[in-house]
Each structure stands twice: as structure tokens, then as C-alpha cells.
Design an enzyme around this catalytic site. Structure first.
Site, PDB file in Angstrom:
ATOM      1  N   HIS A 367       0.818  -1.214   0.000  1.00 18.54           N
ATOM      2  CA  HIS A 367       0.000   0.000   0.000  1.00 18.54           C
ATOM      3  C   HIS A 367       0.847   1.257   0.000  1.00 18.54           C
ATOM      4  CE1 HIS A 367      -2.933  -2.869   2.172  1.00 18.54           C
ATOM      5  NE2 HIS A 367      -2.736  -3.174   0.922  1.00 18.54           N
ATOM      6  N   GLU A 609     -11.273  -8.538 -16.906  1.00 11.76           N
ATOM      7  CA  GLU A 609      -9.993  -8.999 -16.364  1.00 11.76           C
ATOM      8  C   GLU A 609     -10.026 -10.474 -15.996  1.00 11.76           C
ATOM      9  OE1 GLU A 609      -8.976  -6.508 -13.018  1.00 11.76           O
ATOM     10  OE2 GLU A 609     -10.995  -6.528 -12.217  1.00 11.76           O
ATOM     11  N   ASN A 632      -3.660  -6.042 -16.222  1.00 12.46           N
ATOM     12  CA  ASN A 632      -2.801  -6.627 -15.179  1.00 12.46           C
ATOM     13  C   ASN A 632      -3.360  -7.974 -14.741  1.00 12.46           C
ATOM     14  OD1 ASN A 632      -1.713  -4.087 -15.310  1.00 12.46           O
ATOM     15  ND2 ASN A 632      -2.655  -3.364 -13.427  1.00 12.46           N
ATOM     16  N   ASP A 633      -4.634  -7.982 -14.411  1.00  7.10           N
ATOM     17  CA  ASP A 633      -5.237  -9.244 -13.980  1.00  7.10           C
ATOM     18  C   ASP A 633      -5.494 -10.176 -15.158  1.00  7.10           C
ATOM     19  OD1 ASP A 633      -5.430  -9.434 -11.150  1.00  7.10           O
ATOM     20  OD2 ASP A 633      -6.805  -7.734 -11.191  1.00  7.10           O
ATOM     21  N   CYS A 680      -7.206  -0.102 -18.937  1.00  8.37           N
ATOM     22  CA  CYS A 680      -6.663   0.692 -17.830  1.00  8.37           C
ATOM     23  C   CYS A 680      -5.563  -0.029 -17.058  1.00  8.37           C
ATOM     24  CB  CYS A 680      -7.786   1.112 -16.884  1.00  8.37           C
ATOM     25  SG  CYS A 680      -8.684  -0.268 -16.176  1.00  8.37           S
TER      26      CYS A 680
HETATM   27  C1  PEP Z   1      -5.960  -4.531 -13.829  1.00  5.73           C
HETATM   28  O1  PEP Z   1      -6.142  -5.622 -13.312  1.00  5.73           O
HETATM   29  O2  PEP Z   1      -5.385  -4.373 -14.927  1.00  5.73           O
HETATM   30  C2  PEP Z   1      -6.416  -3.303 -13.169  1.00  5.73           C
HETATM   31  C3  PEP Z   1      -6.381  -2.138 -13.785  1.00  5.73           C
HETATM   32  O3  PEP Z   1      -6.843  -3.414 -11.891  1.00  5.73           O
HETATM   33  P1  PEP Z   1      -5.884  -3.538 -10.625  1.00  5.73           P
HETATM   34  O4  PEP Z   1      -4.474  -3.318 -11.118  1.00  5.73           O
HETATM   35  O5  PEP Z   1      -6.327  -2.504  -9.679  1.00  5.73           O
HETATM   36  O6  PEP Z   1      -6.131  -4.929 -10.177  1.00  5.73           O
HETATM   37 MG    MG Z   2      -7.491  -5.842 -11.620  1.00  4.06          MG
END
Ligand code: PEP
Ligand code: MG
Length: 755
Positions: A367, A609, A632-633, A680
Site C-alpha cells: 500500500h 480482467e 494486469n489481472d 486501464c
Molecule cells: C488490472 O487488473 O489491470 C487493473 C487495472 O486493476 P488492478 O491493477 O487494480 O487490479
Molecule cells: Mg485488476
């Protein structure tokens, strides 16, 4: 101590006098060894100092040949002295020559001595040298004598750490303490900063090592232990509020250790040798740290860490010192060094003066790293024993781009970094000049660039970057940096502030994405084998709708009379989307019934995701107002590779055919259904990723604020049609025939695009 002249207390008192004398460093050392030898009835007393080249140099001796001083240099593992240094443990032998590690240097004349007692000179767990006494007779040094020598070595540690001995050293052979060192850690937040060390938990500087009244010191110690326990009891019992974001189980471990008899006995024994309660805690803590640095078992290391933290707390109680460095003390270019830190603690520092952060622990998803990125300060983690290696005020460089840390840098390293900082500033100025230009490619494709945000401190970035809005507002960040669950009113006020700051620009609020690696310190955490695949985000929101409903209500009220965009994280099926959406509708009805001003319009979308959505795109697109890909996920689940695990992170490339095919499919389907699709995840924040996305047909992306400049500069120079012709056919070919990343790189090079 039997046989000793006057015992350890007399010795300590004499040492105090010698430390105060206005003599040269060498004279002081020479006097110290004479005093120790006399007091311990030893024929030999020698001081070896650890040098920057890893060797141990004889700096002073009583009893060995004086000519050997500054001439005898031992390798780091050579002989018993080397062993004491490398193990950071005392060695006590009545027949040293029988020890397998024994070796001797003829120039010292030490072969006639049989008994040997060597102790490490430690400071905050770091070995700075070795202190040795020797006798001709085969004698066993008592435990008390060993204790006394360890206590004495603290005085030497202070002397070495003060830099006083550096004047005696040849260039390149200076004492390791106070010298330039360079470390590689993990990059937590991008950027470079030069500044001076501020210890987040300043070491309590012990001004008085030697006790005047031992029974009084013992009483002070007992009183401090009682206060420490009471403080911990209070913290553990207090259910909602957790100090500094510490997890409850950590506090519980501290509480348990505060009753550890072995630990307390060691501190009491150290006091009994004649030192103050503070000095005793420091001695035992230094020993714990030295063990911690050498322990390979992670469980043992964790426990030693706990003991180290507990010693810090006890020290603060004893000295009555507050733990946060006061604001007035903060230098203008503060680089904060900490073992670990909660996000709220970082926010407490004066932003105008805070330049960088270095942590012993902490990964990129911690965090505090999120907050460091939001503040735009460079940060590096996983620098072992960082707090033990620096002194307050030391010059230090943190390079968050590569994960490097330079402590006490040489002037040429400093100059090189200062030049890099100037270069970055120049580039930043070039990006700022693009701020008001529409983001249109050379061949006329308009691409919307938005920013990712999550805290009020992110909001100025909208204006600074000239972004077209906030494409992802991570609402969980407010929860992650708080010490207690934010109440609905606090959520509402943040959402209102965000909408006010954005003005007419759109903001996409993502509902709470907690669970997984986003752990709230003040909620009891459910143990799950595999958190990333567990009860997180919308799953938690649908099963226990209380929190989600109050959040949705806060969002709807904050957007009264305005346009609200809400999106859900981790949706895996269309049914989940339907359920989540109906929850918003229920809250709308509820607010309408109570006469609240409703948003003028509510749009509801979802993150893409979870890979299962790839096979429900048509059904999903019929229902949603918009989609945003969480690369990302999505990457982590497509390749079954934990996004936070560096062992597997480099194994799979987001710019590989399977991922790009999936991304293209989502963009294409969005067009067919006439629904906006954005992305994103981090992929859009890398210029090469943004290049790929533009070519795949993405006309909207949401980036970290610092990426807007470089990505926009690239897109302005891009001929998108040309890119499509060169790259898209590669996705039709059999996988493995060509690397898409390499092709993108060579396309960028040929087109003069800056990656
Ligand atoms: C993602 O998973 O790409 C995303 C934008 O969400 P976070 O990184 O907050 O899991
Ligand atoms: Mg995510």
C-alpha cells in the site's frame, strides 16, 4: 568478573573519560586497548576494523607487535577474527590453536597466546570490526567477561560509526562504516531523487551508555516493559483503529514477545554489566539484527524482525521519544528510510520536503508503494538492513527507475545522477508542451488518454497532464490507506471532491476491489490458499452486499445532478454483472424515494480482467454501457502467472500473440456493438504497450499520470494505418513464428517513435 581489575563498571567509566579526551583517534584507540587489557587481566587486546574491501585491518593493539598495526590485514573469513566478523558471534576458546579456523600472522607475534576471546563490534546488526583479548595461559573466559567485552565493543562501535577513524585509513581501505555503498532492490515507484537520510523510526541516540546506578536502571527497565505491555494490550484490544496501519496479528506477536523471558533476561543481564537500560536494549537488539541478517529460514527471520521492532518500541518508551521525526527536523530533500511503513505514515510527511523512499521490505503492490506512486516520489524496496547501514543526514540517491540505491555516493556518482535528473526534467518540459495538443495520430485517429487515480492527492494530475478524464478511479485506495473503515460520509466526500476536480471530464469509479493482494489491515482477514482466485472484489460485494451498497449509495449521492460512471471489478459471468447492476438500481430507487437529487445519468460498465468474459462478450456487450480491460489481472489469469511474483513475471509477455489476439477480439466486439472499450492496466502506460493497443484498435486508454507525456508523444508521431498493415497480419500467423514485441520495436525504430 573474577580476577579483573575493578570489573566492567570501572572499565566503562574509564572508557567514558578516554572518549571525552581531546586526543587523536589513534591515541584514543591505543588508550582504549590498554585499558581493556588491564581491566580484563589479558596480555593482549586488539581492535580490527572492517574495511570497504571486506578485509579486517588491525587498528590498535596492546600486547601484539606494535609494528603490525595498520599492516596486518586479514581476509573476511581468515582465522578466528575473520570468523567472529563473518558470523557476528563471539568466539571464546581456552586453546585457540586447536580450532580448525585458527591461523596466525607471524608479524603479530600472537603464536604464544593460547586463550582467545573475540567479539564482533556491531552497530544496528552490522559488523564494523572485531575486538579481541588473548592470554598465554589456557584459561576460559567467563560469561561475565564475554558480556563485559561485548558492552565495551559498543563504545568502539560508536567511535567507528562516527567516522573518526576514517582519517587513519588509506584511500580505498576506509572503514566500511560511513563509506559509499551501492545496493540493488526492487523498484516501487519511478523517478530519481538525491537527498539526505531521514530515518522513519529514528534510532534513539544513546547519550549515556554507562550506568551510574545499576539498581535504578533495572527499575527503569521493568517500568518501561510494563508500559510497553500495557500499550500493546490497548492496541490489540482496540478493534477498529490500528496504529500506523500495522496488522493486528503483528501486534499480537509483539504482545506475545513482550513476555519472552529469554529476551528480557538478556536485557537485564546487559544492564547488570553496568550499562544503562537504553544501552542494554540496543546491545540485545544489535545481536538480534545480526542473527536476522544471517538467518535463512523465513519463519525465524520474521520472528527476529518482530523482536527487533519490539526493541524499538521499548527504546522509545525508555527514552520518552516520539517515533516520528518532527517536521522541523526534516531536511529540504528528505529521503525516508524505513523497515516497512503504512501508507498513512508516508502521507504524514511534508510533501514539499519529501523526495524519496527506501524500504527494507515492501513489494510493488504494497500500500505504501501505491501512495509513493500517487505522490510521484521515487521509491525502492527490498534493501536489506537499509536502516542499519545509514545514519541520519547521510547523502543518498534513490533511483526508482532501476531499483538502485547509492548510500553516501562518491562525487562522480552524484554528478552522474544530477545530470540524469536534469535530463528527465528537460524531457518532462517537452511533454508539458504537448499538454494542450489533441491526441491525434499522424494519420488522424483520435485517441482518448485518461489517467488512473484513487486518492485525492492524485487529482492535480488531471490538470497537469491535460488528460481527458479519469479512466479508472480505484476506490479501494481510500480504504487501503485509512486506519479504519471509511464511513459512508467520508466516501461520499471523496467522490464529490473527485467529481468537482474533474469538472466536465468523465470519471469512471470502480467499486471496491479488496481481497487478493489488497488487504485491509483493520478487517480480520480470511485465510485463503489462493487469494488472487479467492473471495475478492465483486464476489465479496455480492455475497456481503452491505459494504458495496453503502458505497454505491455514496457514489449516487455524490453525483447528484451530474453524470455518474460506475464499473465493477473481477466480473466473471454476465449473471454477476446483472446482479451488481440491479444493486445499483435498488439504491437508485431507494434514494429517489427519500427525495435525494439523483445523478442526471448513470452509466454502468465492467472491467474485463477474468478470461471467462472473453467467451461471453456478445452477451456482456448487450448489457453494459462500456468496458475497460484490466490487463494486469487479465494477463495473470490468461497465463496463470501471479502478477506479483517476480519468478514468473518475466516468463510471459503481454505483447505476445495470444494476449494481443484476446485484446483485439475485445476491441473488435466493442465496435460491433457500438460500445466504448478502453484499457486501464499497466500495459497502456508503457509506450510500446500503447503503440500495440492503438494498432489493435483501442481509441481510449487510461494510464498512470507519469505515462501520459511519453505515450502522447509517441501517438502524435504514429501512422496508425501503417502500423496496422505491418503488425496485424502477424496475429493471423501460427503462434511462435515471430515475436510481436520485436516487430513492434523494429516498427517503432523505423518510424522514429520513441519507446
Ligand atoms: C488490472 O487488473 O489491470 C487493473 C487495472 O486493476 P488492478 O491493477 O487494480 O487490479
Ligand atoms: Mg485488476
Amino acid at each position: 568478573m573474577r580476577g579483573a581489575l575493578g570489573g566492567p563498571r570501572v572499565l566503562l567509566r574509564r572508557l567514558r573519560e578516554v572518549m571525552a579526551e581531546p586526543v587523536s583517534a589513534q591515541d584514543r584507540l591505543d588508550k582504549i586497548v590498554v585499558l581493556i587489557a588491564a581491566n580484563m587481566v589479558a596480555e593482549v587486546c586488539s581492535v580490527y576494523v572492517l574495511r570497504v574491501d571486506g578485509t579486517l585491518e588491525l587498528y590498535a593493539t596492546e600486547g601484539l607487535n606494535r609494528e603490525a598495526v595498520h599492516q596486518t590485514v586479514l581476509k573476511s573469513h581468515e582465522g578466528l577474527v575473520g570468523l567472529v566478523a563473518s558470523e557476528a558471534n563471539p568466539i571464546n576458546l581456552s586453546e585457540a590453536q586447536a580450532h580448525p579456523a585458527f591461523s596466525y600472522r607471524p608479524e603479530t607475534g600472537e603464536e604464544i597466546y593460547h586463550s582467545f576471546l573475540g567479539v564482533p563490534i556491531l552497530r544496528a546488526g552490522t559488523t564494523l570490526g572485531v575486538l579481541v583479548v588473548q592470554n598465554r595461559a589456557r584459561r576460559t573466559y567467563t560469561e561475565e567477561e564475554e558480556e563485559a567485552l561485548l558492552t565495551t565493543s559498543m563504545v568502539l562501535a560508536e567511535m567507528i560509526a562516527s567516522g573518526e577513524l576514517s582519517a587513519l585509513a588509506r584511500p580505498g581501505a576506509e572503514p566500511v562504516a560511513r563509506h559509499a555503498v551501492h545496493f540493488s532492490g526492487t523498484s516501487l515507484s519511478d523517478g530519481i531523487a538525491l537527498g539526505h537520510v531521514v530515518l522513519h523510526e529514528p534510532r534513539v541516540v544513546i547519550t549515556n551508555v554507562i550506568a551510574d546506578d545499576v539498581p535504578r536502571e533495572l527499575k527503569r527497565l521493568e517500568a518501561a516493559v510494563a508500559t510497553l505491555r500495557a500499550d500493546l494490550d490497548r492496541l490489540v484490544e482496540h478493534r477498529d483503529v490500528v496504529e500506523g496501519g500495522e496488522h493486528r496479528d503483528v501486534l499480537e506477536a509483539y504482545r506475545m514477545f513482550s513476555y519472552d523471558q529469554g529476551w528480557l533476561r538478556k536485557i537485564r543481564e546487559a544492564v547488570s554489566t553496568g550499562i544503562t537500560a537504553e544501552a542494554a536494549v540496543e546491545r540485545v537488539q544489535s545481536d538480534t539484527r545480526a542473527r536476522m541478517l544471517r538467518a535463512s529460514d523465513p519463519y525465524l527471520r520474521d520472528r527476529l524482525h518482530d523482536l527487533d521492532d519490539l526493541a524499538n518500541r521499548l527504546m522509545r518508551v525508555l527514552s520518552g521519544k516520539d517515533h516520528a521525526p518532527s517536521k522541523e527536523q526534516l531536511p529540504d530533500n528528505a529521503i525516508v528510510v524505513a523497515r516497512s511503513m503504512g501508507p498513512a505514515a508516508l502521507l504524514d510527511y511534508d510533501r514539499k520536503k519529501l523526495r524519496g523512499l527506501i524500504l527494507e521490505e515492501g513489494g510493488p503492490t504494497s500500500h505504501v508503494s501505491i501512495v509513493a506512486r500517487a505522490l510521484g516520489i521515487p521509491a525502492v524496496g527490498e534493501i536489506e538492513n537499509a536502516t542499519g547501514l545509514v545514519e541520519v543526514g547521510d547523502a543518498i540517491i534513490v533511483d526508482g527507475t532501476t531499483g538502485q540505491v547509492h548510500m553516501r555516493p562518491s562525487s562522480d556518482v552524484e554528478a552522474a545522477y544530477a545530470e540524469r535528473v536534469r535530463l528527465r526534467a528537460r524531457r518532462q518540459a517537452q511533454y508539458s508542451a504537448l499538454r494542450d495538443r489533441p491526441c491525434r495520430t499522424k494519420d488522424g485517429c483520435d485517441i482518448t488518454l485518461m489517467i488512473n487515480a484513487g486518492l485525492a492527492i492524485d487529482l492535480p494530475h488531471i490538470e497537469e497532464t491535460g488528460a481527458a478524464g479519469v479512466g479508472l478511479f480505484r476506490t479501494e485506495l481510500q480504504f487501503l490507506v485509512a486506519n479504519a473503515l471509511p464511513r459512508t460520509g467520508e466516501q461520499l466526500s471523496l467522490y464529490r471532491t473527485v467529481l468537482d476536480a474533474a469538472g466536465r471530464l468523465p470519471v469512471i469509479f470502480r467499486t471496491l476491489d479488496i481481497g487478493g493482494d489488497k488487504v485491509l489491515p483493520y478487517l480480520r482477514n480470511i485465510e485463503e490458499e489462493n487469494r488472487a482466485l479467492g473471495w475478492r472484489a465483486i464476489r465479496l460485494g455480492l455475497d456481503r452486499p452491505g459494504l458495496l451498497r453503502s458505497q454505491v449509495r455514496a457514489l449516487l449521492r455524490a453525483a447528484g445532478g451530474r453524470h455518474l460512471r460506475v464499473m465493477f471489478p473481477m466480473i466473471a459471468t454476465v449473471e454477476e454483472f446483472d446482479q451488481a447492476k440491479s444493486l445499483v438500481e435498488i439504491e437508485l430507487t431507494h434514494l429517489r424515494r427519500h427525495g435525494h437529487t439523483l445523478p442526471e445519468r448513470v452509466e454502468i460498465g465492467t472491467m474485463v480482467e477474468v478470461p471467462s468474459l472473453l467467451f461471453q462478450l456478445d452477451e456482456l456487450l448487450d448489457r453494459v454501457d462500456f468496458l475497460s480491460v484490466g490487463s494486469n489481472d487479465l494477463m495473470q489469469f490468461l497465463y496463470a502467472a501471479d502478477r506479483g511474483n517476480t519468478r514468473v513475471a518475466g516468463r510471459f509477455d503481454p505483447l505476445s500473440t495470444p494476449v494481443l489476439r484476446a485484446l483485439k477480439e475485445i476491441a473488435d466486439k466493442g465496435k460491433v456493438h457500438g460500445k466504448p472499450v478502453s484499457l486501464c492496466g499497466e500495459l497502456a502506460s508503457q509506450p510500446i504497450g500503447a503503440l500495440a493497443l492503438a494498432i489493435l484498435g483501442y481509441r481510449s486508454m487510461s494510464l498512470s499520470p507519469s505515462a501520459v507525456g511519453p505515450v502522447k508523444a509517441l501517438l502524435l508521431d504514429l501512422d496508425c494505418g501503417k502500423g496496422e498493415k505491418e503488425i496485424l497480419p502477424l496475429l493471423e500467423r501460427p503462434v511462435g513464428s515471430v515475436s510481436v514485441r520485436e516487430k513492434l520495436e523494429s516498427f517503432a525504430a523505423a518510424e522514429g517513435l520513441q519507446l
